[in-house]
Design an enzyme around this catalytic site. Structure first.
Site, PDB file in Angstrom:
ATOM      1  N   LYS A  49       0.849  -1.194   0.000  1.00 17.43           N
ATOM      2  CA  LYS A  49       0.000   0.000   0.000  1.00 17.43           C
ATOM      3  C   LYS A  49       0.887   1.246   0.000  1.00 17.43           C
ATOM      4  O   LYS A  49       1.873   1.317   0.742  1.00 17.43           O
ATOM      5  CB  LYS A  49      -0.899  -0.006   1.257  1.00 17.43           C
ATOM      6  CG  LYS A  49      -1.634   1.314   1.541  1.00 17.43           C
ATOM      7  CD  LYS A  49      -2.726   1.624   0.549  1.00 17.43           C
ATOM      8  CE  LYS A  49      -3.366   2.993   0.785  1.00 17.43           C
ATOM      9  NZ  LYS A  49      -4.283   3.394  -0.287  1.00 17.43           N
ATOM     10  N   CYS A  96      -1.954   9.795  -6.709  1.00 16.97           N
ATOM     11  CA  CYS A  96      -3.055   9.594  -5.766  1.00 16.97           C
ATOM     12  C   CYS A  96      -4.089  10.711  -5.926  1.00 16.97           C
ATOM     13  O   CYS A  96      -3.778  11.880  -5.723  1.00 16.97           O
ATOM     14  CB  CYS A  96      -2.572   9.577  -4.319  1.00 16.97           C
ATOM     15  SG  CYS A  96      -3.973   9.530  -3.164  1.00 16.97           S
TER      16      CYS A  96
HETATM   17  C1  DHB Z   1      -5.072   6.272  -2.741  1.00 18.46           C
HETATM   18  C2  DHB Z   1      -5.646   6.141  -3.986  1.00 18.46           C
HETATM   19  C3  DHB Z   1      -4.825   6.028  -5.086  1.00 18.46           C
HETATM   20  O1  DHB Z   1      -5.316   5.883  -6.339  1.00 18.46           O
HETATM   21  C4  DHB Z   1      -3.459   6.063  -4.921  1.00 18.46           C
HETATM   22  O2  DHB Z   1      -2.668   5.972  -5.985  1.00 18.46           O
HETATM   23  C5  DHB Z   1      -2.896   6.202  -3.667  1.00 18.46           C
HETATM   24  C6  DHB Z   1      -3.722   6.310  -2.574  1.00 18.46           C
HETATM   25  C7  DHB Z   1      -5.946   6.424  -1.581  1.00 18.46           C
HETATM   26  O3  DHB Z   1      -6.981   7.105  -1.697  1.00 18.46           O
HETATM   27  O4  DHB Z   1      -5.590   5.885  -0.504  1.00 18.46           O
END
Ligand code: DHB
Length: 313
Positions: free
Chosen positions: A47, A130
């Site tokens: 993540k 993000c």
């Molecule tokens: C999140 C969403 C994304 O598309 C990303 O690349 C990184 C984080 C998020 O909302 O946590």
């Protein structure tokens, strides 16, 4: 019958299978990451992390329907030390891609320096895309003026394989511009695409949005975004230096979808929305489906058809 090889190499990083998870999908907690390490995925992506742990946006922040998903997670993660400590304790038999998504350029430099010190991190996937941060509306992937200087600074000190996760682009000239910037640096790979930002899904009965943060707007993933993923992969394949491999991401739920990503130029693929739906058993299913197609087409490896998409005939 010929043996079919579904392994791949990302610039020398050997993946026993060309299929892995996309960052964000079931890869945040100890349990999720352990499941991925024990699965038959070809690699593990963590993540996207920040320096400090974050709770993320208010719930509900993820919703899926038959054609896709919408999310506004807001970068919930336990902070980089959690991911580095988790990896330190594990015996690992496949490549680890540490996704980082600092809230500022300086934070990203710091995170990259930390990742450089871990022998368990095979490569860094630097997330420039993000779309869901309440405190930060712009993303670097769309800030063409800033990308070049930012990446130049990174390669002044970075020693690890470093790839970049890109947002989707919708104009040829944008992809040409980003590719010509990336071509100037020792980028190890790119991953494209992240979710389509600022989509809206509506519950008709309730006459309401389906997620709470940001008035219901969020990143769209899943089957519905595949044509945009394929287009971005194929254009980057055309414009990028041939020694920068592409990891395809977006809209994969079958072996046929993987075949199409590779035909457009992907060297490996990541699964987000469909992995959320199915869990770790998906990797075996997709491998089987991909092998079935390659058998029918008499291809023995990915290189037989990678990037060989034909014009209309
Ligand atoms: C999140 C969403 C994304 O598309 C990303 O690349 C990184 C984080 C998020 O909302 O946590």
């Amino acid at each position: 019958m010929k043996k079919i090889d579904t392994s791949t190499s990302i610039n020398g990083i050997k993946l026993p299978l060309c299929i892995m998870n996309a960052s964000g999908a079931l890869c945040s907690t100890n349990k999720e990451l352990s499941n991925l390490l024990n699965s038959s995925s070809g690699g593990v992506v963590t993540k996207s992390c920040t320096y400090k742990s974050r709770k993320g946006n208010v719930l509900p922040r993820y919703f899926e329907w038959d054609l896709g998903s919408i999310n506004s997670m807001g970068l919930p993660n336990y902070g980089i030390d959690f991911y580095l400590n988790f990896l330190e304790k594990k015996t690992i038999d496949k490549p680890i891609f540490l996704s980082i998504s600092g809230l500022s350029e300086e934070e990203n430099y710091f995170l990259i320096q930390k990742a450089n010190q871990s022998s368990k991190v095979t490569a860094i996937e630097l997330n420039l895309s993000c779309p869901n941060l309440i405190e930060k509306e712009n993303m670097l992937g769309y800030d063409f003026d800033k990308i070049s200087n930012f990446i130049e600074n990174i390669f002044k000190f970075n020693k690890k394989p470093l790839g970049i996760k890109l947002p989707p682009y919708f104009q040829d000239i944008h992809i040409k511009n980003v590719a010509s910037i990336l071509n100037q640096f020792p980028i190890f790979f790119i991953t494209c695409i992240n979710s389509l930002p600022n989509g809206l899904f509506i519950d008709t009965n309730k006459e309401s949005v389906v997620i709470r943060p940001k008035g219901g707007f969020g990143g769209i993933g899943g089957a519905i975004i595949k044509p945009f993923a394929l287009a971005n992969i194929h254009k980057f394949y055309t414009y990028l230096r041939k020694d920068i491999p592409i990891i395809g991401c977006g809209g994969i739920s079958s072996g046929k979808d993987i075949f199409e990503h590779i035909l457009c130029g992907a060297s490996a693929v990541q699964i987000g929305t469909q992995f959320m739906k199915e869990g770790v058993s998906i990797f075996k299913r997709l491998k089987k489906e991909l092998i079935f197609i390659l058998e029918k087409k008499n291809y023995s490896s990915l290189n037989s058809f990678k990037g060989k998409l034909k014009n209309f005939q």
